[in-house]
Design a protein around this motif. Structure first.
Motif, short mmCIF file in Angstrom:
data_model
loop_
_atom_site.label_atom_id
_atom_site.label_comp_id
_atom_site.label_asym_id
_atom_site.label_seq_id
_atom_site.Cartn_x
_atom_site.Cartn_y
_atom_site.Cartn_z
N VAL A 328 -67.88 -44.18 89.70
CA VAL A 328 -68.40 -42.93 89.14
C VAL A 328 -67.27 -41.95 88.86
N VAL A 329 -66.33 -41.82 89.80
CA VAL A 329 -65.19 -40.90 89.62
C VAL A 329 -64.36 -41.33 88.42
N ALA A 330 -64.11 -42.66 88.30
CA ALA A 330 -63.31 -43.16 87.18
C ALA A 330 -64.01 -42.89 85.85
N ALA A 331 -65.32 -43.10 85.79
CA ALA A 331 -66.06 -42.86 84.55
C ALA A 331 -66.06 -41.38 84.19
N ALA A 332 -66.25 -40.50 85.19
CA ALA A 332 -66.25 -39.06 84.92
C ALA A 332 -64.87 -38.60 84.45
N THR A 333 -63.82 -39.12 85.04
CA THR A 333 -62.46 -38.76 84.62
C THR A 333 -62.22 -39.19 83.18
N ARG A 334 -62.69 -40.38 82.83
CA ARG A 334 -62.52 -40.89 81.47
C ARG A 334 -63.30 -40.04 80.47
N ASP A 341 -63.51 -30.12 76.58
CA ASP A 341 -64.36 -28.94 76.73
C ASP A 341 -65.56 -29.20 77.63
N MET A 342 -65.78 -30.45 78.01
CA MET A 342 -66.97 -30.78 78.81
C MET A 342 -66.63 -30.64 80.29
N GLU A 343 -67.43 -29.85 81.01
CA GLU A 343 -67.21 -29.64 82.43
C GLU A 343 -68.14 -30.57 83.22
N ILE A 344 -67.55 -31.29 84.17
CA ILE A 344 -68.31 -32.26 84.98
C ILE A 344 -68.12 -31.90 86.44
N VAL A 345 -69.21 -31.72 87.14
CA VAL A 345 -69.17 -31.43 88.58
C VAL A 345 -69.65 -32.68 89.33
N GLN A 361 -68.98 -49.01 85.08
CA GLN A 361 -68.27 -47.84 84.59
C GLN A 361 -68.71 -47.50 83.16
N ARG A 362 -68.96 -48.52 82.34
CA ARG A 362 -69.44 -48.26 80.97
C ARG A 362 -70.81 -47.58 81.02
N ALA A 363 -71.68 -48.04 81.92
CA ALA A 363 -73.01 -47.44 82.03
C ALA A 363 -72.91 -45.97 82.46
N VAL A 364 -72.09 -45.69 83.48
CA VAL A 364 -71.94 -44.30 83.93
C VAL A 364 -71.33 -43.45 82.82
N LEU A 365 -70.35 -43.98 82.12
CA LEU A 365 -69.72 -43.24 81.02
C LEU A 365 -70.74 -42.90 79.94
N ASN A 366 -71.61 -43.84 79.61
CA ASN A 366 -72.64 -43.56 78.60
C ASN A 366 -73.60 -42.48 79.06
N PHE A 473 -65.91 -40.26 102.52
CA PHE A 473 -65.09 -39.73 101.43
C PHE A 473 -66.00 -39.09 100.40
N THR A 474 -65.70 -37.86 100.05
CA THR A 474 -66.47 -37.17 99.03
C THR A 474 -65.58 -36.97 97.83
N ALA A 475 -65.85 -37.76 96.78
CA ALA A 475 -64.98 -37.76 95.60
C ALA A 475 -65.29 -36.55 94.75
N GLY A 476 -64.44 -35.55 94.81
CA GLY A 476 -64.59 -34.38 93.93
C GLY A 476 -65.84 -33.60 94.22
N LYS A 477 -66.28 -33.56 95.47
CA LYS A 477 -67.52 -32.87 95.78
C LYS A 477 -67.39 -31.39 95.47
N ASP A 478 -68.40 -30.90 94.72
CA ASP A 478 -68.43 -29.49 94.31
C ASP A 478 -67.15 -29.09 93.59
N THR A 479 -66.54 -30.02 92.87
CA THR A 479 -65.36 -29.71 92.06
C THR A 479 -65.66 -30.08 90.62
N ALA A 480 -64.91 -29.49 89.72
CA ALA A 480 -65.15 -29.73 88.30
C ALA A 480 -64.05 -30.61 87.75
N ALA A 481 -64.45 -31.53 86.85
CA ALA A 481 -63.48 -32.37 86.14
C ALA A 481 -63.52 -31.98 84.70
N ARG A 482 -62.33 -31.70 84.15
CA ARG A 482 -62.25 -31.28 82.75
C ARG A 482 -61.38 -32.29 81.99
#
Length: 482
Positions: A328-334, A341-345, A361-366, A473-482
């Protein structure tokens, strides 16, 4: 075993495998009957031989007792011995001095054996012996007084031989009858198979998958027919799915290809006239070129998604035990790198699943890309992952307008796009790919309305036990990925 000896079983095996099922059944039936007749002959011959021997011995005992009784009354030297009638049993008296008396005209008997002389001398009371002299005799010696009497008969195997010859004829007839019966039974039993084969050949030659094979017979035949009909039904569904995919793809490709062709033809026509710069100002030309680039990108995306969708579950990627949080983290980063411009929490916790990392990862990315189309720029996309019972639950939440109730049943259909999404980029295949990947992993994909009023896409996958314990491990919990 020599090489030549080893070749014989291999040749027999190849010969047997090359025979038809009907021939095999015929050979098996004839062989079974032949073996049964042979065993029956052996048992019957043994029983008959024992019975004949027992009868002959009893008769010898009876005749010898009669002769012994007469000898006791008249004496061994005076007992009357009737002339030999020309057939039947032979008799002889052994006198105390070792000499013998025989009936007149009787064939010569074998010499008195040493064991018989000992019986006459009193070593034992009687003796039954067989000799190989001439044709072979069975001789019974019975002590009488100071001597003995002997009764003999010729060992006759003719009844056994006649019985064996009769059994041989019966066995040959039974083998022929068994082969005929086996052939008939094979033809009757394999008739449904023959009709099934003919129907399968018809389907193969005509490519007519709509022709179901008639369900006849019972047991294994019925199961075989049902299995083939199920296979034909699956092939019909596959062909229909391919046809629909081709039709839908042609429909979806028509619009961007038409627009692309018209724009390119316009540029070519203006360039040939030499009026490209005057007819298309710099601003219009830039806008046209941007449109061409967007259309080419849309066609490239559509082609890639069509290829991925057409492959179905065919993939060289192996299934492995993975932490879904890493995927999930890898798909959100991609997704964030493709749309700055898209903000992901992210709010994810480690949940282990068994699956194919690239496909997941393809499914999560879609899912994230779909949410990015609808979510306002100032509203983040929320991606949550947690363990819930025996499932790994992934939720992608956007703040867009949500999905109309009429569109919910068809959200995951191929090429389906709601009326409100017609103006947005996309092919309508993204969520269909999500559905296929989730189904291949034994999960479930659903859609609902989020608390923010947008769409809430949820994926449930079977959770697996982690290989080893690892700290939370909480991957990016309550953090934004841009």
């Amino acid at each position: 075993m020599s090489r030549s000896g080893a070749r014989v079983p291999r040749r027999l095996t190849r010969w047997w495998r090359g025979r038809s099922l009907r021939t095999r059944m015929t050979v098996i039936a004839a062989t079974a009957i032949a073996v049964s007749v042979f065993v029956a002959f052996q048992v019957a011959s043994e029983l008959m031989d024992r019975k004949l021997l027992e009868t002959a011995e009893n008769q010898l005992h009876a005749d010898s007792r009669v002769l012994a009784t007469n000898a006791e009354r008249a004496g061994l030297a005076q007992v009357q011995l009737p002339p030999y009638p020309g057939s039947g049993r032979l008799a002889r008296v052994i006198l105390p001095d070792g000499s013998t008396r025989t009936p007149a005209g009787q064939p010569e008997l074998p010499p008195v054996s040493e064991q018989a002389r000992r019986v006459a001398e009193g070593a034992s009371t009687d003796l039954l012996e067989s000799t190989d002299w001439n044709d072979g005799y069975r001789v019974y010696t019975l002590r009488v007084g100071d001597g003995a009497v002997q009764v003999a008969d010729l060992a006759d195997d003719s009844p056994i031989n006649e019985f064996g010859f009769g059994m041989l004829l019966i066995g040959l007839l039974c083998m022929a009858g068994g082969a005929l019966v086996g052939r008939t039974v094979a033809r009757t039993a394999l008739a449904p198979i023959d009709r099934l084969t003919a129907a399968a050949v018809h389907v193969a030659q005509t490519r007519d998958l709509d022709a179901d094979i008639p369900d006849e017979g019972g047991g294994e035949i019925r199961q075989l027919v049902q299995s083939i009909n199920d296979m034909l039904a699956a092939l019909r569904d596959s062909r229909q799915a391919q046809r629909l995919l081709a039709e839908d793809a042609a429909h979806e490709l028509k619009t961007p290809l038409t627009s692309l062709r018209l724009n390119v033809e316009l540029l070519i026509r203006l360039d040939r006239r030499g009026t490209l710069d005057s007819a298309l100002p710099a601003e219009s030309r830039t806008r046209l070129l941007n449109d061409l680039g967007a259309q080419v990108a849309e066609l490239s995306t559509l082609a890639a998604e069509l290829t991925d969708l057409a492959r179905g579950d065919v993939s060289d990627e192996s299934t492995e035990l993975i932490d879904f949080a890493d995927v999930v983290v890898a798909a959100a980063t991609r997704a964030g790198s493709r749309a700055p411009d898209m903000e992901i929490v992210l709010d994810v916790t480690p949940v282990w699943v068994s699956g194919r990392p690239a496909a997941l990862q393809r499914a999560v990315l879609n899912l994230v890309d779909n949410a990015g189309k609808w979510s306002p720029v100032d509203q983040p996309i929320q991606v949550r992952l947690r363990a819930e019972g025996a499932s790994a639950v992934l939720e992608v939440d956007d703040a867009g307008p949500g999905i109309d109730a009429a569109d919910v049943p068809r959200v995951f259909d191929r090429f389906y796009r709601a009326d409100s999404a017609r103006a947005l980029p996309g092919s309508g295949l993204g969520l269909s790919i999500v559905q296929r990947v989730v189904d291949a992993h034994g999960g479930r994909a659903t859609v609902a309305r989020s608390a923010r009023g947008g769409a809430l896409l949820r994926v449930d996958l079977p959770a697996a036990s982690p290989p080893t314990a690892r700290p939370l491990f909480t991957a990016g919990k309550d953090t934004a990925a841009r």
